[in-house]
Design an enzyme around this catalytic site. Structure first.
Site, PDB file in Angstrom:
ATOM      1  N   GLU A 236      30.409  62.444  33.365  1.00  0.00           N
ATOM      2  CA  GLU A 236      30.577  63.814  32.857  1.00  0.00           C
ATOM      3  C   GLU A 236      30.200  63.943  31.382  1.00  0.00           C
ATOM      4  O   GLU A 236      31.048  63.844  30.500  1.00  0.00           O
ATOM      5  CB  GLU A 236      32.031  64.293  33.048  1.00  0.00           C
ATOM      6  CG  GLU A 236      32.234  65.729  32.586  1.00  0.00           C
ATOM      7  CD  GLU A 236      33.687  66.197  32.643  1.00  0.00           C
ATOM      8  OE1 GLU A 236      33.921  67.393  32.408  1.00  0.00           O
ATOM      9  OE2 GLU A 236      34.569  65.376  32.911  1.00  0.00           O
TER      10      GLU A 236
ATOM     11  N   LYS B 205      29.085  65.271  36.813  1.00  0.00           N
ATOM     12  CA  LYS B 205      29.843  66.495  36.528  1.00  0.00           C
ATOM     13  C   LYS B 205      29.246  67.110  35.273  1.00  0.00           C
ATOM     14  O   LYS B 205      29.315  66.531  34.183  1.00  0.00           O
ATOM     15  CB  LYS B 205      31.330  66.196  36.343  1.00  0.00           C
ATOM     16  CG  LYS B 205      32.164  67.456  36.083  1.00  0.00           C
ATOM     17  CD  LYS B 205      33.653  67.217  36.239  1.00  0.00           C
ATOM     18  CE  LYS B 205      34.432  68.482  35.897  1.00  0.00           C
ATOM     19  NZ  LYS B 205      35.876  68.376  36.193  1.00  0.00           N
TER      20      LYS B 205
END
Length: 300
Positions: A182, A219
């Protein structure tokens, strides 16, 4: 509840191909007082960290035990370490999620962000990561999540963020868990579009360099250019591309996400928007159900 091979394959298939989204229930340390305040639990309701985390556990338990928190619309849930170690009605939270809700458990493993340099914030060192991964696997955790932040379209900074994410991601994959990588792009960045183009190129290069058979999830902040990350979603090493809401309202995040057909949601604040600790069960479950429904529709 150590995960056996058959369960891991079942969970992998669910995350890779299922319809729905991943709920992010992983606010930790610094973001907890803010999350609790939005939830109607003010700082005078607790006097130390232990009591604060007890309040956040109550919040998460109420969400997880709500009637709409189930496998019909939710594929997975990301937990904070203290939540992984906790229980709901006597059942460890990861076990409860999978066995009672049909929801795949993930764990947030980063220790927060370092100070900004080169327009980015790297992750702080994680010296105890191997021990945490061993505990997570024994607890039935399927995958992990770790967050860095990109503030500006600084090529050197973005390169370092992505390199760090993949280096740690490989360590996690070798431990038998699926890492969610992420590198968030700040939605308020004046150079968000340019940063996203640089980020995509760096991620693609790192994906190409992964050892054969390694699987990761991504993400990412919902991009300004719809469909920007479609080619990453199609990469052989990528299990799924999920989107963070990044401070957008639920409606705005869902509207932006719906234009990105190969991303599903992994929202935190947008999931709990409008929920309050003082609500009756009927009002609470109705509000949460409405949020889940909106996020699910945007994800499919």
């Amino acid at each position: 509840m150590a995960t056996d091979t058959a369960t891991h394959e079942q969970q992998f298939d669910r995350i890779a191909t299922g319809e729905g989204f991943i709920a992010a229930l992983d606010q930790s340390g610094g973001s907890t007082p803010k999350a609790l305040a939005l939830y109607g639990v003010m700082e005078d309701a607790y006097s130390n960290d232990e009591e604060m985390f007890a309040e956040i556990q109550k919040m998460r338990a109420r969400i997880i035990t709500a009637p709409d928190f189930n496998s019909k619309k939710i594929l997975g849930a990301i937990l904070f370490e203290k939540t992984m170690d906790n229980a709901i009605d006597g059942t460890p939270v990861p076990t409860y999620l999978w066995e009672k809700c049909g929801v795949v458990p993930f764990l947030k493993v980063d220790k927060g962000l370092a100070d900004e340099a080169d327009g980015v914030q790297l992750m702080k060192p994680m010296p105890d990561l191997d021990a945490l991964l061993t505990r997570a696997k024994a607890a039935g955790i399927f995958g992990t999540k770790m967050r860095s932040v990109v503030k500006d379209a600084n090529a050197a900074g973005i390169k370092s963020v992505v390199a760090q994410q993949f280096e740690v991601g490989l360590q996690i994959a070798k431990a038998g868990l699926v890492p969610i990588i992420e590198p968030e792009v700040d939605i308020h960045s004046a150079s968000k579009s340019e940063a996203e183009a640089l980020l995509k190129a760096e991620i693609a290069a790192q994906l190409d360099a992964l050892p054969s058979g390694t699987k990761v999830a991504l993400k990412l902040t919902i991009p300004n250019e719809a469909g920007l990350y479609d080619s990453l979603a199609d990469h052989a090493a990528v299990v799924r591309v999920v989107a963070l809401s990044g401070g957008y309202s639920t409606d705005d995040a869902c509207e932006r996400l719906s234009k990105n057909g190969k991303m599903i949601a992994s929202f935190s604040r947008a999931l709990t928007e409008g929920l309050n600790a003082g609500m009756s069960d009927a009002d609470y479950n109705s509000a949460l159900g409405a949020n889940i429904d909106k996020i699910y529709k945007a994800s499919i």
